[in-house]
Design a protein around this motif. Structure first.
Motif, short mmCIF file in Angstrom:
data_model
loop_
_atom_site.label_atom_id
_atom_site.label_comp_id
_atom_site.label_asym_id
_atom_site.label_seq_id
_atom_site.Cartn_x
_atom_site.Cartn_y
_atom_site.Cartn_z
N TRP A 125 -3.23 -30.42 -13.17
CA TRP A 125 -1.94 -30.84 -12.63
C TRP A 125 -0.87 -29.90 -13.17
CZ3 TRP A 125 -3.57 -33.19 -17.15
CH2 TRP A 125 -2.63 -33.30 -18.17
N PHE A 126 0.31 -29.96 -12.58
CA PHE A 126 1.42 -29.15 -13.07
C PHE A 126 2.46 -30.07 -13.70
CE2 PHE A 126 -0.58 -26.13 -10.28
CZ PHE A 126 -0.46 -24.95 -10.99
N GLN A 127 2.66 -29.88 -15.01
CA GLN A 127 3.63 -30.71 -15.72
C GLN A 127 5.00 -30.54 -15.06
OE1 GLN A 127 2.43 -32.68 -17.90
NE2 GLN A 127 3.75 -33.05 -19.67
N ALA A 128 5.60 -31.66 -14.67
CA ALA A 128 6.84 -31.62 -13.89
C ALA A 128 8.05 -31.93 -14.77
CB ALA A 128 6.76 -32.61 -12.74
N ALA A 129 9.21 -31.46 -14.31
CA ALA A 129 10.44 -31.68 -15.06
C ALA A 129 11.62 -31.81 -14.10
CB ALA A 129 10.70 -30.54 -16.04
#
Length: 371
Positions: free
Chosen positions: A270-274
């Motif tokens: 997954w891509f860590q989101a911000a």
């Protein structure tokens, strides 16, 4: 009379058109940032020179690798951060937001639990902002209107200590973990304590059936809280293998360990989101952080898959899209909370209750033993 009705219809349509145009102006037509990092840094210092980050993770030093680079790059910025599992950070943010004002509101929230960003976007809790290089981020891993963006890829797969298991005999696919020779050498994270690991077990169930999960549990792996302890335990030579953890794609000198993706099986990325909360106090600093995270300065140094499609992955790995993994599917799965919570309870009753302190409070100098 007909002319009068046409006039009112015209007014209604004009009002709708204006409303749509204003909505689009506030979201889809927001321009991508054009200012340089130096210009953004100057703006952050002018704002007060402070930055508060709340980052998902299960070990206090887990983001030091890149946060130390950020601090060194912008030394006059006072950075305050805390790391905790996302299921703790998110409600803290929710409570602070509900209390009103800026108190206890971070400048950036950075979570694994991607479904929360969907909710925050729907509720209007996040600013609309597109950092520089936003257009180079994989389309599936950002909000198309700029409410949030992925920052870096996280892959969970096989991590082995090659002093204990030669690489040629290391487990690669799920069935390999049923090998009796591995008994007592495997450490796994409780799936019902971490949504990412729960997703891994869901896919094992989908691929191999419930019977496989029963056989895996019967091998009596050591169960631990958090996804950091497995890599700590393997680095220390306490255990030989795990598939519920992450590590650098490129082997690290001095460690006889290897991160290995499966030969055939599907695996988790997954891509860590911000995103920037609407109530954040230091928004210039938040923008600086997001821009640096999407810059090639950071993306080219990240240990696993970069979120930018124009930056190569390390260790001669191909793009994330060339592997048997789907970050977008993980996001979709997290949104199915009825399925997630029902499967969580199934894992609880299969494996037993979670034992031990919360991941952030674990003593990582102590070898975990079978409960």
């Amino acid at each position: 009379m007909k002319q009068k009705n046409y006039f009112f219809l015209f007014l209604i349509l004009s009002s709708i058109t204006t409303s749509i145009a204003q909505t689009n102006k506030g979201s889809a037509y927001v321009q991508v940032e054009t200012r340089s990092l130096e210009e953004l840094y100057a703006e952050a210092l002018k704002e007060g020179g402070e930055f508060v980050l709340r980052a998902g993770g299960d070990k206090s030093d887990q983001i030091d690798y890149y946060l130390d680079m950020f601090k060194a790059r912008f030394p006059k910025l006072k950075v305050t951060h805390s790391v905790d599992v996302s299921i703790n950070h998110a409600p803290r943010y929710d409570n602070a937001r509900a209390a009103g004002g800026e108190k206890n509101i971070p400048d950036v929230i950075q979570f694994q639990t991607l479904h929360r960003f969907t909710y925050y976007t729907e509720q209007g809790y996040l600013d609309i902002y597109k950092p520089k290089n936003w257009d180079k981020v994989f389309p599936d891993y950002k909000d198309p209107h700029g409410h949030w963006t992925g920052l870096y890829g996280v892959t969970f797969s096989n991590y082995v200590n090659t002093d204990i298991i030669p690489e040629s005999k290391a487990p690669r696919d799920a069935l390999d973990y049923l090998d009796p020779a591995l008994k007592g050498k495997v450490i796994l994270t409780y799936p019902h304590d971490d949504d990412a690991v729960l997703y891994q077990f869901w896919n094992l169930k989908e691929m191999y059936g419930w019977e496989y999960l029963e056989k895996l549990v019967a091998t009596e792996p050591v169960w631990t809280r958090g996804t950091a302890m497995p890599y700590v335990a393997i680095n220390n030579g306490w255990y030989a293998a795990s598939f519920t953890t992450f590590w650098a794609f490129e082997p690290i000198p001095g460690l006889n360990t290897k991160f290995i993706i499966p030969e055939n099986d599907y695996f988790l990325t997954w891509f860590q989101a911000a995103g920037i909360p609407t109530q954040a106090k230091h928004k210039a600093a938040a923008k600086l952080y997001l821009n640096w995270m999407l810059s090639e300065e950071f993306q080219a140094k990240w240990l696993q898959f970069p979120v930018r499609r124009d930056v190569k992955a390390p260790a001669d790995y191909q793009s994330v899209h060339h592997h048997n993994t789907s970050p977008a599917d993980f996001h979709r799965w997290l949104l199915k909370r009825d399925i997630v919570e029902r499967f969580r309870m199934q894992m609880l009753h299969l494996i037993g209750p979670v034992i031990g302190p919360t991941p952030i409070d674990i003593d990582y100098s102590v070898k975990p033993e079978r409960n």
